[in-house]
Scaffold this motif. Sequence first.
Motif, PDB file in Angstrom:
ATOM      1  N   TYR A  54      -7.975  43.565   7.214  1.00  0.00           N
ATOM      2  CA  TYR A  54      -8.538  44.733   6.558  1.00  0.00           C
ATOM      3  C   TYR A  54      -9.155  45.663   7.597  1.00  0.00           C
ATOM      4  O   TYR A  54      -9.960  45.252   8.433  1.00  0.00           O
ATOM      5  CB  TYR A  54      -9.605  44.286   5.550  1.00  0.00           C
ATOM      6  CG  TYR A  54     -10.164  45.391   4.699  1.00  0.00           C
ATOM      7  CD1 TYR A  54      -9.339  46.094   3.824  1.00  0.00           C
ATOM      8  CD2 TYR A  54     -11.507  45.733   4.761  1.00  0.00           C
ATOM      9  CE1 TYR A  54      -9.846  47.112   3.030  1.00  0.00           C
ATOM     10  CE2 TYR A  54     -12.027  46.743   3.968  1.00  0.00           C
ATOM     11  CZ  TYR A  54     -11.187  47.438   3.105  1.00  0.00           C
ATOM     12  OH  TYR A  54     -11.698  48.440   2.324  1.00  0.00           O
ATOM     13  N   GLY A  55      -8.722  46.936   7.562  1.00  0.00           N
ATOM     14  CA  GLY A  55      -9.239  47.906   8.504  1.00  0.00           C
ATOM     15  C   GLY A  55      -8.434  48.022   9.788  1.00  0.00           C
ATOM     16  O   GLY A  55      -8.818  48.754  10.701  1.00  0.00           O
ATOM     17  N   ARG A 167     -12.574  47.607  13.444  1.00  0.00           N
ATOM     18  CA  ARG A 167     -12.351  47.619  11.993  1.00  0.00           C
ATOM     19  C   ARG A 167     -13.607  48.051  11.257  1.00  0.00           C
ATOM     20  O   ARG A 167     -13.539  48.777  10.261  1.00  0.00           O
ATOM     21  CB  ARG A 167     -11.885  46.238  11.521  1.00  0.00           C
ATOM     22  CG  ARG A 167     -10.514  45.858  12.053  1.00  0.00           C
ATOM     23  CD  ARG A 167      -9.941  44.659  11.316  1.00  0.00           C
ATOM     24  NE  ARG A 167     -10.598  43.416  11.692  1.00  0.00           N
ATOM     25  CZ  ARG A 167     -10.851  42.414  10.850  1.00  0.00           C
ATOM     26  NH1 ARG A 167     -10.560  42.538   9.563  1.00  0.00           N
ATOM     27  NH2 ARG A 167     -11.426  41.313  11.275  1.00  0.00           N
ATOM     28  N   THR A 170     -13.858  51.772  11.537  1.00  0.00           N
ATOM     29  CA  THR A 170     -12.852  52.414  10.690  1.00  0.00           C
ATOM     30  C   THR A 170     -13.280  52.422   9.226  1.00  0.00           C
ATOM     31  O   THR A 170     -13.224  53.452   8.549  1.00  0.00           O
ATOM     32  CB  THR A 170     -11.497  51.703  10.825  1.00  0.00           C
ATOM     33  OG1 THR A 170     -11.037  51.819  12.179  1.00  0.00           O
ATOM     34  CG2 THR A 170     -10.462  52.296   9.882  1.00  0.00           C
ATOM     35  N   ILE A 171     -13.686  51.257   8.736  1.00  0.00           N
ATOM     36  CA  ILE A 171     -14.052  51.128   7.316  1.00  0.00           C
ATOM     37  C   ILE A 171     -15.340  51.887   7.011  1.00  0.00           C
ATOM     38  O   ILE A 171     -15.463  52.518   5.954  1.00  0.00           O
ATOM     39  CB  ILE A 171     -14.187  49.641   6.932  1.00  0.00           C
ATOM     40  CG1 ILE A 171     -12.833  48.939   7.043  1.00  0.00           C
ATOM     41  CG2 ILE A 171     -14.744  49.499   5.519  1.00  0.00           C
ATOM     42  CD1 ILE A 171     -11.726  49.575   6.211  1.00  0.00           C
ATOM     43  N   ARG A 174     -14.240  55.525   6.842  1.00  0.00           N
ATOM     44  CA  ARG A 174     -13.315  55.814   5.746  1.00  0.00           C
ATOM     45  C   ARG A 174     -13.980  55.688   4.377  1.00  0.00           C
ATOM     46  O   ARG A 174     -13.711  56.474   3.464  1.00  0.00           O
ATOM     47  CB  ARG A 174     -12.110  54.867   5.830  1.00  0.00           C
ATOM     48  CG  ARG A 174     -10.988  55.198   4.846  1.00  0.00           C
ATOM     49  CD  ARG A 174      -9.798  54.301   5.090  1.00  0.00           C
ATOM     50  NE  ARG A 174     -10.007  52.945   4.607  1.00  0.00           N
ATOM     51  CZ  ARG A 174      -9.258  51.904   4.956  1.00  0.00           C
ATOM     52  NH1 ARG A 174      -8.283  52.054   5.838  1.00  0.00           N
ATOM     53  NH2 ARG A 174      -9.502  50.704   4.471  1.00  0.00           N
ATOM     54  N   GLU A 175     -14.862  54.706   4.223  1.00  0.00           N
ATOM     55  CA  GLU A 175     -15.444  54.439   2.915  1.00  0.00           C
ATOM     56  C   GLU A 175     -16.905  54.879   2.819  1.00  0.00           C
ATOM     57  O   GLU A 175     -17.578  54.567   1.837  1.00  0.00           O
ATOM     58  CB  GLU A 175     -15.303  52.951   2.596  1.00  0.00           C
ATOM     59  CG  GLU A 175     -13.844  52.494   2.605  1.00  0.00           C
ATOM     60  CD  GLU A 175     -13.672  51.054   2.174  1.00  0.00           C
ATOM     61  OE1 GLU A 175     -14.621  50.475   1.579  1.00  0.00           O
ATOM     62  OE2 GLU A 175     -12.581  50.498   2.419  1.00  0.00           O
ATOM     63  N   ALA A 182     -20.126  47.802   6.067  1.00  0.00           N
ATOM     64  CA  ALA A 182     -18.714  47.681   6.439  1.00  0.00           C
ATOM     65  C   ALA A 182     -18.428  46.304   7.020  1.00  0.00           C
ATOM     66  O   ALA A 182     -17.409  45.669   6.693  1.00  0.00           O
ATOM     67  CB  ALA A 182     -18.346  48.773   7.441  1.00  0.00           C
ATOM     68  N   ILE A 186     -15.817  43.591   5.368  1.00  0.00           N
ATOM     69  CA  ILE A 186     -14.669  43.079   6.124  1.00  0.00           C
ATOM     70  C   ILE A 186     -14.714  41.554   6.208  1.00  0.00           C
ATOM     71  O   ILE A 186     -13.697  40.881   6.012  1.00  0.00           O
ATOM     72  CB  ILE A 186     -14.644  43.700   7.536  1.00  0.00           C
ATOM     73  CG1 ILE A 186     -14.276  45.182   7.438  1.00  0.00           C
ATOM     74  CG2 ILE A 186     -13.647  42.971   8.439  1.00  0.00           C
ATOM     75  CD1 ILE A 186     -14.432  45.949   8.731  1.00  0.00           C
TER      76      ILE A 186
END
Length: 251
Positions: A54-55, A167, A170-171, A174-175, A182, A186
């Motif tokens: 994920y991510g 990751r 990124t998350i 993005r979120e 995050a 993850i």
Amino acid sequence: MKPEASSRKVGQVVEALVKHWEEVRTREPDESKRIHLVNHNDFTIDYVSLSRQYGSGGRAIADELAGLMGWQVYDKTILNYMSENMQVHKDLLKTVDEKTLSWTQEWFGKYFSKNIVDPEEYHKHLTEVLMIILSHGQAIIMGRGAGFILPRERGLNVRILAPFEQRVETIAKREELSVEEAAAKISKIDKEQKAFVKNMCGKDIDGCDEYDFICSTERIGPEAVAKLIWRVLEQRHLSDQDPEKDKAASD
């Protein structure tokens, strides 16, 4: 997007897929779009399975690869919808000819005879849905243990990785989450994915020997990774054309 709207959108995608499959069922297959395994006339590379952390950018890679190959992407949401909606599940069976359906059900029975799969109805339906997708070919399948269920000789199993810190970044971006949120999300999803594959397939999602190609996105973008996967497919094709050459090179 509200859950109801999202569900309707996924339903429309699946409905379009089923309609397309029904239309092409009686046509001669377009062999020019398929990669053949030489000396095995009944075999083709019908799917690429993408297992991704994920991510790590797996969705973007799948979309890039679909653009390169002209294949359909099946993600977790679509696979869940196909498996959980019984009317759709029945409609899927109608898109497979009798000969292929017989083979699909035979493999389906063989897989479950190993007693390594959770007996819940969803898992059985998911496996059958994956076999139906395989019978239609030209599929990029994301997650759901597809690479551990489908016949290895019919596809390419890929694992996409990225450093944990990357990751998280990124998350979080993005979120719109904090770094702590995050990281927690993850970690939770990583554990869930590992448990799902273990319960569903009796396999370790992090086992290197389960994949044909493993790639980190730490320094490589989605487009480049998609092109690498395509090159691996090409080399797989060449290797199958002359297996003795590869054997000699490894001696």
